[in-house]
Design a protein around this motif. Sequence first.
Motif, mmCIF file in Angstrom:
data_model
loop_
_atom_site.group_PDB
_atom_site.id
_atom_site.type_symbol
_atom_site.label_atom_id
_atom_site.label_comp_id
_atom_site.label_asym_id
_atom_site.label_seq_id
_atom_site.Cartn_x
_atom_site.Cartn_y
_atom_site.Cartn_z
ATOM 1 N N TYR A 107 0.708 -1.200 -0.015
ATOM 2 C CA TYR A 107 0.114 0.024 0.026
ATOM 3 C C TYR A 107 0.913 1.215 0.113
ATOM 4 O O TYR A 107 0.624 2.116 -0.676
ATOM 5 C CB TYR A 107 -0.944 -0.103 1.069
ATOM 6 N N THR A 108 2.098 1.001 0.795
ATOM 7 C CA THR A 108 2.795 2.292 1.035
ATOM 8 C C THR A 108 3.549 2.697 -0.517
ATOM 9 O O THR A 108 3.829 3.775 -1.115
ATOM 10 C CB THR A 108 3.899 2.156 1.998
ATOM 11 N N LEU A 109 4.137 1.682 -0.965
ATOM 12 C CA LEU A 109 4.619 1.708 -2.358
ATOM 13 C C LEU A 109 3.757 2.227 -3.356
ATOM 14 O O LEU A 109 4.122 3.334 -4.216
ATOM 15 C CB LEU A 109 5.215 0.215 -2.740
ATOM 16 N N ALA A 110 2.331 1.683 -3.257
ATOM 17 C CA ALA A 110 1.501 2.174 -4.386
ATOM 18 C C ALA A 110 1.132 3.576 -4.138
ATOM 19 O O ALA A 110 0.735 4.418 -5.173
ATOM 20 C CB ALA A 110 0.167 1.324 -4.287
ATOM 21 N N GLU A 111 0.848 4.185 -2.857
ATOM 22 C CA GLU A 111 0.733 5.418 -2.534
ATOM 23 C C GLU A 111 1.933 6.239 -2.716
ATOM 24 O O GLU A 111 1.587 7.479 -3.294
ATOM 25 C CB GLU A 111 0.567 5.546 -0.971
ATOM 26 N N ARG A 112 3.189 6.155 -2.723
ATOM 27 C CA ARG A 112 4.034 6.834 -3.525
ATOM 28 C C ARG A 112 4.101 7.010 -4.868
ATOM 29 O O ARG A 112 4.389 8.146 -5.482
ATOM 30 C CB ARG A 112 5.308 6.245 -3.047
ATOM 31 N N ALA A 113 3.726 5.762 -5.605
ATOM 32 C CA ALA A 113 3.574 5.826 -7.000
ATOM 33 C C ALA A 113 2.465 6.684 -7.605
ATOM 34 O O ALA A 113 2.728 7.381 -8.532
ATOM 35 C CB ALA A 113 3.608 4.403 -7.480
ATOM 36 N N VAL A 114 1.421 6.789 -6.714
ATOM 37 C CA VAL A 114 0.353 7.568 -7.283
ATOM 38 C C VAL A 114 0.740 9.071 -7.123
ATOM 39 O O VAL A 114 0.394 10.015 -7.861
ATOM 40 C CB VAL A 114 -0.915 7.419 -6.351
ATOM 41 N N GLN A 115 1.421 9.446 -5.718
ATOM 42 C CA GLN A 115 2.027 10.660 -5.683
ATOM 43 C C GLN A 115 2.984 11.072 -6.752
ATOM 44 O O GLN A 115 3.125 12.299 -7.103
ATOM 45 C CB GLN A 115 2.764 10.827 -4.489
ATOM 46 N N LEU A 116 3.999 10.175 -7.320
ATOM 47 C CA LEU A 116 4.741 10.447 -8.473
ATOM 48 C C LEU A 116 3.976 10.789 -9.688
ATOM 49 O O LEU A 116 4.784 11.430 -10.767
ATOM 50 C CB LEU A 116 5.805 9.509 -8.608
ATOM 51 N N MET A 117 2.968 10.285 -9.710
ATOM 52 C CA MET A 117 2.290 10.227 -11.080
ATOM 53 C C MET A 117 1.927 11.855 -11.278
ATOM 54 O O MET A 117 1.359 12.411 -12.358
ATOM 55 C CB MET A 117 0.992 9.730 -11.344
ATOM 56 N N CYS A 118 1.520 12.605 -10.234
ATOM 57 C CA CYS A 118 1.063 14.033 -10.297
ATOM 58 C C CYS A 118 -0.037 14.355 -10.843
ATOM 59 O O CYS A 118 -0.033 14.971 -11.763
ATOM 60 C CB CYS A 118 2.371 14.879 -10.669
ATOM 61 N N LEU A 119 -1.165 13.496 -10.565
ATOM 62 C CA LEU A 119 -2.280 13.579 -11.293
ATOM 63 C C LEU A 119 -3.153 14.972 -10.773
ATOM 64 O O LEU A 119 -2.727 15.274 -9.651
ATOM 65 C CB LEU A 119 -3.142 12.379 -11.147
ATOM 66 N N PRO A 120 -3.993 15.304 -11.543
ATOM 67 C CA PRO A 120 -4.728 16.646 -11.435
ATOM 68 C C PRO A 120 -5.252 16.540 -10.131
ATOM 69 O O PRO A 120 -6.053 15.402 -10.047
ATOM 70 C CB PRO A 120 -5.495 16.728 -12.466
ATOM 71 N N ALA A 121 -5.520 17.484 -9.107
ATOM 72 C CA ALA A 121 -6.223 17.280 -7.718
ATOM 73 C C ALA A 121 -7.902 17.079 -8.287
ATOM 74 O O ALA A 121 -8.240 17.784 -9.159
ATOM 75 C CB ALA A 121 -6.057 18.622 -6.940
ATOM 76 N N GLU A 122 -8.327 16.328 -7.338
ATOM 77 C CA GLU A 122 -9.860 16.186 -7.364
ATOM 78 C C GLU A 122 -10.327 15.618 -8.696
ATOM 79 O O GLU A 122 -11.406 16.043 -9.210
ATOM 80 C CB GLU A 122 -10.838 17.326 -6.900
ATOM 81 N N SER A 123 -9.337 14.930 -9.549
ATOM 82 C CA SER A 123 -10.033 14.234 -10.521
ATOM 83 C C SER A 123 -10.051 12.888 -10.436
ATOM 84 O O SER A 123 -9.359 12.160 -10.095
ATOM 85 C CB SER A 123 -8.938 14.764 -11.798
#
Length: 278
Positions: free
Chosen positions: A34-50
């Motif tokens: 979960y922690t690794l996936a959470e970091r990967a999501v952070q690194l994707m820099c997706l638009p907020a609230e999308s």
Amino acid sequence: MSSRPEHSSPPEIYYNEDEARKYTRNSRIMEVQYTLAERAVQLMCLPAESDCLILDLGCGSGLSASALEESGHYWVGLDISPAMLDVAVERGLDKGDVFLGDMGEGIPFRPGSFDGAISISALQWLCNADKKSHHPIKRLSKLFTTLYTCLARGARAVFQFYPEDSNQVDLITRQAMKAGFTGGLVVDYPNSAKAKKMFLVLYTGGVNPVLPKPLTMENDMQTQISNISSKSKRRNIRGKPPKKSRDWILEKKERRRRQGKDVREDTIYTGRKRSGRF
């Protein structure tokens, strides 16, 4: 016996039914994934609230999907192990779906289908030749060229992986760049032998942008505080209850009931916090 599972047997054999069950019983494995996936999501820099559609390569039993759903995104998981996918389905697919497939044979989706992609602890498996027909360079090339096609322009793909040596890192990054990606490596905790984690951050844009800063022991605490604060704001905006709260549990139980699953009856003890005393 080798400490690297990819040296013991092919993934579809290694991750049999017994091994797949470990991922739902071992709290340590679940926390790390979960922690690794959470970091990967952070690194994707997706638009907020999308509400983005994310491809999860080597999704396994769906542990990384929890991080995607927590961020408000939809997802599609691809994995080569039928046993792992069975566990993912049993755990519940609230905002996603899974497909059986070998990412070394390419990504079978239409061009521009996904807003991003993540992969946790799976990429290093493609560096092995488990069959006579397997050629690591060709399989990596097939993965990255088809992934580049199925991502929307401007999207990012983040691969967390455990390379065996620097030669594997060079092999993987070279094939990614040949496929048209730009980007590079982000190494969290580079000075720690135990906590060190490597992420390949890829961009579909033509210009090589500045890579995100890696985590270090010094800035880790501040990053965690910032993440918790931003998550709380997102929850308030979306009107969703905090994770593990009574309302969150009741909502999840209701979704399971609509899916036809057996769920325990709600009581006054549902969602009650334990005192911690034994």
